[in-house]
Motif scaffolding. Structure first.
Motif, PDB file in Angstrom:
ATOM      1  N   LEU A   1      -6.263  -1.649   5.089  1.00 56.68           N
ATOM      2  CA  LEU A   1      -5.488  -1.201   3.941  1.00 56.68           C
ATOM      3  C   LEU A   1      -4.026  -1.331   4.320  1.00 56.68           C
ATOM      4  CD1 LEU A   1      -7.489   2.073   3.156  1.00 56.68           C
ATOM      5  CD2 LEU A   1      -7.882  -0.209   2.249  1.00 56.68           C
ATOM      6  N   SER A   2      -3.315  -2.226   3.645  1.00 57.38           N
ATOM      7  CA  SER A   2      -1.920  -2.516   3.978  1.00 57.38           C
ATOM      8  C   SER A   2      -0.968  -1.605   3.218  1.00 57.38           C
ATOM      9  CB  SER A   2      -1.593  -3.970   3.631  1.00 57.38           C
ATOM     10  OG  SER A   2      -2.405  -4.828   4.379  1.00 57.38           O
ATOM     11  N   PRO A   3       0.268  -1.433   3.730  1.00 59.32           N
ATOM     12  CA  PRO A   3       1.253  -0.587   3.066  1.00 59.32           C
ATOM     13  C   PRO A   3       1.601  -1.061   1.649  1.00 59.32           C
ATOM     14  CG  PRO A   3       1.968  -1.099   5.292  1.00 59.32           C
ATOM     15  CD  PRO A   3       0.747  -1.922   5.021  1.00 59.32           C
ATOM     16  N   ASP A   4       1.433  -2.354   1.380  1.00 65.29           N
ATOM     17  CA  ASP A   4       1.745  -2.875   0.046  1.00 65.29           C
ATOM     18  C   ASP A   4       0.538  -2.797  -0.899  1.00 65.29           C
ATOM     19  OD1 ASP A   4       0.106  -4.826   1.046  1.00 65.29           O
ATOM     20  OD2 ASP A   4       1.564  -6.454   0.890  1.00 65.29           O
ATOM     21  N   SER A   5      -0.455  -1.984  -0.550  1.00 62.10           N
ATOM     22  CA  SER A   5      -1.658  -1.731  -1.344  1.00 62.10           C
ATOM     23  C   SER A   5      -2.682  -2.852  -1.319  1.00 62.10           C
ATOM     24  CB  SER A   5      -1.305  -1.407  -2.803  1.00 62.10           C
ATOM     25  OG  SER A   5      -0.478  -0.278  -2.855  1.00 62.10           O
ATOM     26  N   ARG A   6      -2.506  -3.849  -0.470  1.00 66.22           N
ATOM     27  CA  ARG A   6      -3.518  -4.895  -0.349  1.00 66.22           C
ATOM     28  C   ARG A   6      -4.679  -4.371   0.489  1.00 66.22           C
ATOM     29  NH1 ARG A   6      -2.176  -8.927   2.813  1.00 66.22           N
ATOM     30  NH2 ARG A   6      -0.379  -7.839   3.636  1.00 66.22           N
ATOM     31  N   VAL A   7      -5.876  -4.838   0.138  1.00 64.35           N
ATOM     32  CA  VAL A   7      -7.069  -4.493   0.895  1.00 64.35           C
ATOM     33  C   VAL A   7      -7.665  -5.781   1.436  1.00 64.35           C
ATOM     34  CG1 VAL A   7      -9.386  -3.503   0.789  1.00 64.35           C
ATOM     35  CG2 VAL A   7      -7.534  -2.488  -0.563  1.00 64.35           C
ATOM     36  N   ASP A   8      -7.810  -5.852   2.741  1.00 64.81           N
ATOM     37  CA  ASP A   8      -8.445  -6.989   3.390  1.00 64.81           C
ATOM     38  C   ASP A   8      -9.835  -6.538   3.806  1.00 64.81           C
ATOM     39  OD1 ASP A   8      -9.345  -9.033   4.986  1.00 64.81           O
ATOM     40  OD2 ASP A   8      -7.712  -8.917   6.451  1.00 64.81           O
ATOM     41  N   ALA A   9     -10.834  -6.932   3.010  1.00 68.49           N
ATOM     42  CA  ALA A   9     -12.207  -6.506   3.265  1.00 68.49           C
ATOM     43  C   ALA A   9     -13.078  -7.664   3.739  1.00 68.49           C
ATOM     44  CB  ALA A   9     -12.785  -5.892   2.000  1.00 68.49           C
ATOM     45  N   ARG A  10     -12.451  -8.671   4.339  1.00 69.94           N
ATOM     46  CA  ARG A  10     -13.228  -9.825   4.810  1.00 69.94           C
ATOM     47  C   ARG A  10     -14.115  -9.472   5.994  1.00 69.94           C
ATOM     48  NH1 ARG A  10      -8.057 -13.469   4.909  1.00 69.94           N
ATOM     49  NH2 ARG A  10      -7.765 -11.937   6.507  1.00 69.94           N
ATOM     50  N   GLY A  11     -13.831  -8.358   6.614  1.00 68.44           N
ATOM     51  CA  GLY A  11     -14.679  -7.926   7.720  1.00 68.44           C
ATOM     52  C   GLY A  11     -14.383  -8.646   9.014  1.00 68.44           C
ATOM     53  N   ASP A  12     -13.070  -8.895   9.291  1.00 63.47           N
ATOM     54  CA  ASP A  12     -12.712  -9.538  10.558  1.00 63.47           C
ATOM     55  C   ASP A  12     -13.272  -8.742  11.723  1.00 63.47           C
ATOM     56  OD1 ASP A  12     -11.346 -11.490   9.216  1.00 63.47           O
ATOM     57  OD2 ASP A  12      -9.365 -10.567   9.509  1.00 63.47           O
ATOM     58  N   LYS A  13     -13.674  -9.456  12.752  1.00 64.10           N
ATOM     59  CA  LYS A  13     -14.308  -8.818  13.912  1.00 64.10           C
ATOM     60  C   LYS A  13     -13.280  -8.302  14.920  1.00 64.10           C
ATOM     61  CE  LYS A  13     -18.443 -10.058  12.526  1.00 64.10           C
ATOM     62  NZ  LYS A  13     -18.994  -9.246  11.505  1.00 64.10           N
ATOM     63  N   LYS A  14     -11.999  -8.676  14.771  1.00 64.85           N
ATOM     64  CA  LYS A  14     -10.969  -8.273  15.734  1.00 64.85           C
ATOM     65  C   LYS A  14     -10.112  -7.151  15.169  1.00 64.85           C
ATOM     66  CE  LYS A  14     -10.409 -12.884  17.665  1.00 64.85           C
ATOM     67  NZ  LYS A  14      -9.478 -13.984  17.798  1.00 64.85           N
ATOM     68  N   ASN A  15      -9.620  -6.336  16.074  1.00 62.34           N
ATOM     69  CA  ASN A  15      -8.704  -5.264  15.736  1.00 62.34           C
ATOM     70  C   ASN A  15      -7.301  -5.876  15.708  1.00 62.34           C
ATOM     71  OD1 ASN A  15      -6.960  -3.115  15.724  1.00 62.34           O
ATOM     72  ND2 ASN A  15      -7.874  -2.073  17.468  1.00 62.34           N
ATOM     73  N   LYS A  16      -6.781  -6.170  14.506  1.00 65.08           N
ATOM     74  CA  LYS A  16      -5.501  -6.871  14.374  1.00 65.08           C
ATOM     75  C   LYS A  16      -4.289  -5.986  14.626  1.00 65.08           C
ATOM     76  CE  LYS A  16      -6.904  -8.888  10.241  1.00 65.08           C
ATOM     77  NZ  LYS A  16      -6.579  -9.516   8.995  1.00 65.08           N
ATOM     78  N   TYR A  17      -4.384  -4.705  14.329  1.00 62.16           N
ATOM     79  CA  TYR A  17      -3.193  -3.873  14.279  1.00 62.16           C
ATOM     80  C   TYR A  17      -3.091  -2.834  15.394  1.00 62.16           C
ATOM     81  CZ  TYR A  17      -2.965  -6.010   9.742  1.00 62.16           C
ATOM     82  OH  TYR A  17      -2.921  -6.925   8.730  1.00 62.16           O
ATOM     83  N   GLY A  18      -4.117  -2.687  16.181  1.00 62.30           N
ATOM     84  CA  GLY A  18      -4.035  -1.752  17.293  1.00 62.30           C
ATOM     85  C   GLY A  18      -4.450  -0.334  16.966  1.00 62.30           C
TER      86      GLY A  18
END
Length: 178
Positions: free
Chosen positions: A152-169
């Motif tokens: 869930l991004s600060p600009d209200s976007r939702v990325d629900a693709r289910g990436d397997k990596k932790n992108k943001y820490g």
């Protein structure tokens, strides 16, 4: 560190008026407002009738002035009624919402059995977790069903693709059961 050395004040409100602000001075314990301790005070006032709220707080002075208040029980010696005011919150400029005073309404256990306790627990949980939702944070939840992350991004976007990596820490686990 849940007790306080600050001066504690209370105002009691009833159907016939209020006590005004009163400092709680003489506890039946040698050291008042310690963690896990129940303190008992005598507050002299005209009879206020049925009580409906209190305002309780401290002056913020002294070392370790933050205070976690569980509840206040007032026993009316004329009617022999007990009035319970649940708090379950910090009165501390550096904890919770930063307030050092709280307005508490009477708990009527016969009308709301357990309801107010549950509402206070919900508020406590939100107070502890709301930092995650501050502006600019990207929230990343792990979905155990897809074994991927939902962002869930600060600009209200939702990325629900289910990436397997932790992108943001930062990972906050959301467990989904079917």
């Amino acid at each position: 560190n849940a007790g306080t050395e600050a001066d504690v004040y209370i105002s009691v409100y009833g159907e016939r008026g209020d006590t005004g602000s009163r400092q709680l001075l003489r506890s039946q314990k040698p050291n008042k407002f310690l963690k896990g301790q129940t303190d008992i005070f005598a507050v002299e006032a005209v009879h206020l009738g049925h009580l409906y709220k209190i305002v309780i707080g401290h002056n913020g002075l002294g070392s370790g002035n933050g205070w976690f208040l569980d509840k206040v029980v007032i026993k009316d010696p004329i009617t022999d009624l007990d009035y319970t005011f649940l708090c379950h919150r910090w009165l501390d400029q550096g904890q919770d919402d930063g307030n050092i005073a709280r307005e508490l309404t009477v708990t009527d256990a016969s009308t709301f059995p357990g309801r107010q306790e549950l509402e206070l627990k919900r508020e406590e949980t939100w107070a502890a977790e709301k930092w995650k939702f501050q502006e600019g944070n990207t929230l990343q939840f792990y979905n155990s069903l897809t074994r991927g992350f939902i962002c869930l991004s600060p600009d209200s976007r939702v990325d629900a693709r289910g990436d397997k990596k932790n992108k943001y820490g930062k990972v906050f686990f959301l467990w989904m059961y079917a």
